[in-house]
Motif scaffolding. Structure first.
Motif, PDB file in Angstrom:
ATOM      1  N   GLN A   1      -5.983  -7.176  -3.912  1.00  0.00           N
ATOM      2  CA  GLN A   1      -7.928  -6.384  -4.073  1.00  0.00           C
ATOM      3  C   GLN A   1      -8.347  -5.604  -2.840  1.00  0.00           C
TER       4      GLN A   1
ATOM      5  N   ARG B   1      -7.228  -3.453  -1.366  1.00  0.00           N
ATOM      6  CA  ARG B   1      -6.849  -2.247  -0.932  1.00  0.00           C
ATOM      7  C   ARG B   1      -7.254  -1.459  -2.514  1.00  0.00           C
ATOM      8  N   ILE B   2      -6.889  -2.151  -3.561  1.00  0.00           N
ATOM      9  CA  ILE B   2      -7.862  -1.612  -4.830  1.00  0.00           C
ATOM     10  C   ILE B   2      -8.739  -2.453  -5.258  1.00  0.00           C
TER      11      ILE B   2
ATOM     12  N   THR C   1      -8.738  -3.462 -11.552  1.00  0.00           N
ATOM     13  CA  THR C   1      -7.432  -3.407 -10.986  1.00  0.00           C
ATOM     14  C   THR C   1      -6.441  -3.776  -9.278  1.00  0.00           C
ATOM     15  N   GLY C   2      -7.199  -4.171  -9.283  1.00  0.00           N
ATOM     16  CA  GLY C   2      -7.137  -4.982  -7.819  1.00  0.00           C
ATOM     17  C   GLY C   2      -6.444  -6.702  -8.288  1.00  0.00           C
TER      18      GLY C   2
ATOM     19  N   ALA D   1      -3.229  -6.096 -10.474  1.00  0.00           N
ATOM     20  CA  ALA D   1      -2.187  -5.419  -9.440  1.00  0.00           C
ATOM     21  C   ALA D   1      -1.542  -7.281  -9.065  1.00  0.00           C
TER      22      ALA D   1
ATOM     23  N   VAL E   1       4.581   1.652 -12.135  1.00  0.00           N
ATOM     24  CA  VAL E   1       3.371   0.570 -11.462  1.00  0.00           C
ATOM     25  C   VAL E   1       5.438  -0.571 -11.010  1.00  0.00           C
TER      26      VAL E   1
ATOM     27  N   LEU F   1       0.500   2.804  -2.993  1.00  0.00           N
ATOM     28  CA  LEU F   1      -0.044   1.778  -3.924  1.00  0.00           C
ATOM     29  C   LEU F   1      -0.825   2.592  -4.413  1.00  0.00           C
ATOM     30  N   SER F   2      -1.406   3.871  -4.415  1.00  0.00           N
ATOM     31  CA  SER F   2      -1.994   5.335  -5.049  1.00  0.00           C
ATOM     32  C   SER F   2      -1.781   5.672  -6.122  1.00  0.00           C
TER      33      SER F   2
ATOM     34  N   ARG G   1      -1.891   2.167  -8.456  1.00  0.00           N
ATOM     35  CA  ARG G   1      -3.731   2.368  -8.696  1.00  0.00           C
ATOM     36  C   ARG G   1      -3.482   3.135 -10.266  1.00  0.00           C
ATOM     37  N   TRP G   2      -2.956   4.577 -10.411  1.00  0.00           N
ATOM     38  CA  TRP G   2      -2.734   5.449 -11.655  1.00  0.00           C
ATOM     39  C   TRP G   2      -3.062   4.694 -12.980  1.00  0.00           C
TER      40      TRP G   2
ATOM     41  N   ASP H   1      -4.553   1.375 -14.350  1.00  0.00           N
ATOM     42  CA  ASP H   1      -5.598   2.063 -14.561  1.00  0.00           C
ATOM     43  C   ASP H   1      -5.708   2.725 -16.234  1.00  0.00           C
TER      44      ASP H   1
END
Length: 690
Positions: A218, A220-221, A225-226, A229, A438, A458-459, A462-463, A466
């Motif tokens: 949470q 880092r994102i 979205t966090g 995750a 994911v 992680l990026s 996240r995409w 999202d």
């Protein structure tokens, strides 16, 4: 003799396909235990155990008809197993309202349906409550912003605690039973600060690791979205807001939030494929070692780690058992995905937690898995073409989404009273991203974290998330995305499940006979009648059925109970909208005129005083005690504790939660008094006037 020979021939044709029936009959016995209205005595258990052994002996002696002996033997064993489990988890339950100091150790942190953080405590200490009467666990909701203590920490606060409440309506979900198997003996809230009474111990290291990982993700994102995750990796839903949850439910993507079969399957499948490919790229290893089995061991280890990291709840445990059985089949050179593997997983889960049979997660996960295995086995055996090679993955995804959705839809509608109409479309857009983006990115981030290179993974993760959340929001916003259905009767789900199980497990044309009870269940469901009158067990709410839907006696307060009533009616109205339907008033008091009696709701002392001039035949429902004797019948919380919630059936008869659930270990009913007998006589007389 001819009938015996015909039955023997019929069972002989099923030889090799009878193992999946073992968890079915074991589950039938478990279901029979939970449907009883009184707790069996030890003599009953001893008799059933003896009968089970005798039947097993008879099955060994008469092999042609052995199945006819094994079936009741496993059913009797299932009833004994459920009873043993209920007694094994027995723990003290509060029998009064407690307010005062509460001390305990934090074992888990989650979020309530009202979006409040909750602490579950064990090693509980209550002021002036003896240890033998102190609950093993309590759960406290935090009102207002709080510094969440770490798992394992010893905490103290001042809290209100109540015993677990019974069904919101007779025959509804019994939270007392649910709490009994979780050893939750008290639930409540606190408005006081939660103070640390001691540093975290060594008792819950996995829980601390989960919280640390959830907090890291949470951080880092950020944003929803966090929180998403943290939910899919560590099982921590506290960062997911109510709006996001609603969108996921309306789009039929809420299963992506729960760590269940899909997540466990995607994770272990990715690890299995990745390890197998990596070993295959090294010729000395690929030629000398059983690469497939090594990959299965690596996937099994990854699944076990995911089980521990996610908190080991029932749904994740069930998913791990299913995956472990299938990977075990790979290690033993057996076909991994078969109905036998699904049956073995169901058997293990039922032996470990018999009460899970009643949970939506158990019913939906095994319904989806069994249906998928049966359908794809039929496609394989009949060599049904799925198009060119490049199109087969897409066809398999569409078929699996449609089959899983159709298999779980009746159970989801029965438990949650909603039918999402665009769930297939949403899953086709979201599930491939979960599986191909994911989950692999999450595994890579975990592998790269020790060297500080997890940022790119992680990026990517996240995409993907999202995209999934965007799909959920878009589909939930479609016109008519969800429709509501009324709750089915008690016989509907067992009847439907029996027909569906027969259609899936039986081999041969006779399996089509399973469609008859399934169709009969749906027909019964379509004619389900809701009670015209429901009275809450607290005396704080009344609901009566009007032409446009259920009318509620209050626009606010008792919101949880009001929501359950409206959901079970298949009514999408809010509580204020339902309260606006109430038609008759006596001054400021809502009244409802039945045939032969009048129902008046007078919550609070002031309104109860206004109802003091009641007449014979009036039923006053209040949250307060009677100030002075009157000629009417007054139902107070003290009286309602004898009965639980009350429903007046369409025929005018009275049904109480007490009568619906019976005298079970978890019931905790007070002795029934004269007021309830008077209420029965009054309603019986009014029924004769109809």
């Amino acid at each position: 003799m001819r009938l015996s020979a015909a039955i023997a021939d019929l069972l002989q044709a099923q030889r090799g396909h009878l193992f999946p029936w073992i968890p079915v009959f074991l589950g039938a016995g478990i279901g029979a235990y939970f449907s009883l209205k009184s707790e069996p005595g030890w003599a009953v258990y001893a008799g059933l155990a003896a009968v089970s052994l005798l039947l097993a002996w008879g099955a060994v002696q008469r092999r042609p008809l052995a199945f006819l002996c094994w079936a009741p033997a496993f059913a009797a064993a299932g009833l004994c197993l459920a009873g043993a489990r209920a007694h094994w988890v027995a723990a003290p339950v509060l029998d009064f309202r407690y307010y005062g100091p509460v001390e305990g150790r934090v074992v888990s942190v989650d979020r309530s349906p009202t979006d409040a953080l909750r602490l579950t405590l064990d090693q509980v200490r209550l002021d002036r409550v003896p240890a033998v009467k102190t609950p093993a666990r309590v759960r406290i909701s935090l009102k207002g912003p709080e510094q969440v203590p770490p798992p394992g920490a010893l905490v103290m606060t001042t809290a209100h605690l109540l015993p677990p409440q019974g069904p919101a309506e007779p025959g509804g979900f019994d939270f007392r039973r649910h709490a009994w198997f979780k050893q939750l003996g008290g639930l409540g809230y606190t408005r006081a600060p939660v103070l640390l009474a001691g540093a975290p111990g060594d008792g819950v290291p996995v829980e601390r690791l989960r919280r640390a990982m959830a907090g890291y993700l949470q951080q880092r994102i950020p944003g929803e979205t966090g929180g998403f995750a943290a939910a899919i990796t560590a099982g921590d839903r506290s960062g997911v807001g109510e709006q996001t949850l609603t969108a996921l439910r309306k789009s039929n993507l809420a299963h992506l939030l729960a760590i269940s079969g899909l997540h466990m399957g995607l994770l272990t499948g990715f690890v299995f494929a990745a390890v197998r490919v990596l070993f295959s790229l090294v010729p000395p290893v690929a030629l000398r070692w059983p690469v497939k089995k090594l990959a299965a061991l690596a996937a099994l280890a990854a699944g076990a780690g995911y089980l521990l990291l996610s908190g080991g709840n029932v749904a994740t445990e069930r998913a791990f058992v299913m995956v472990a059985v299938m990977l075990g089949a790979v290690l033993l050179n057996r076909r991994a995905i078969t109905l036998r593997a699904v049956a073995a997983a169901a058997l293990i889960v039922l032996l470990r937690r018999p009460e899970s049979l009643l949970s939506p997660g158990f019913q939906m996960s095994f319904a989806a898995t069994a249906a998928l295995v049966a359908v794809f086995a039929a496609l394989r055996d009949r060599e049904v073409p799925l198009g060119p090679r490049w199109l087969r993955p897409v066809a398999a995804l569409v078929i699996s989404s449609a089959v899983a959705g159709a298999a779980t839809a009746p159970f989801a509608a029965a438990h949650f009273n909603t039918v999402p109409h665009y769930g297939l479309f949403a899953n086709l857009l979201a599930v491939p991203v979960m599986g191909s983006v994911v989950i692999p990115a999450a595994v890579l981030a975990l592998c790269l974290a020790p060297v500080g290179l997890e940022g790119v993974a992680l990026s990517v993760m996240r995409w993907g998330m999202d995209w999934i959340l965007a799909v959920a929001q878009a589909v939930a916003g479609f016109e008519g995305a969800v429709s509501q259905v009324a709750a089915p009767g008690d016989a509907v789900l067992p009847l439907f499940a029996s027909g569906a199980v027969f259609a899936v497990i039986w081999h041969g044309r006779l399996r089509l006979a399973g469609l008859v009870p399934a169709a009969a269940a749906l027909w019964l469901w379509s004619g389900a009648e809701r009670p015209p009158v429901i009275i809450a067990s607290s005396g704080g709410l009344i609901g009566v059925m009007e032409a446009e839907g259920r009318a509620l006696s209050r626009p606010k307060g008792q919101g949880f109970t009001a929501g359950i009533w409206l959901e079970n009616d298949g009514d999408a109205a809010t509580q204020p909208e339902a309260a606006a339907r109430w038609q008759a008033w006596d001054g400021v008091l809502p009244v409802w005129q039945g045939k032969g009696f009048r129902l008046v709701h007078a919550p609070g002392k002031r309104k109860l005083m206004q109802a003091s001039a009641c007449k014979e035949g009036d039923i006053i429902v209040s949250t307060e005690a009677e100030p002075e004797p009157g000629t009417c019948l007054l139902l107070t919380p003290g009286i309602l504790r004898q009965t639980g919630s009350i429903a007046v059936r369409p025929d005018g008869g009275l049904l109480t939660a007490r009568a619906a659930t019976g005298a079970r270990l978890w019931s905790g009913w007070y002795p029934e008094g004269a007021e309830i007998r008077r209420l029965r006589r009054l309603l019986a007389a009014s029924a004769q006037l109809q």
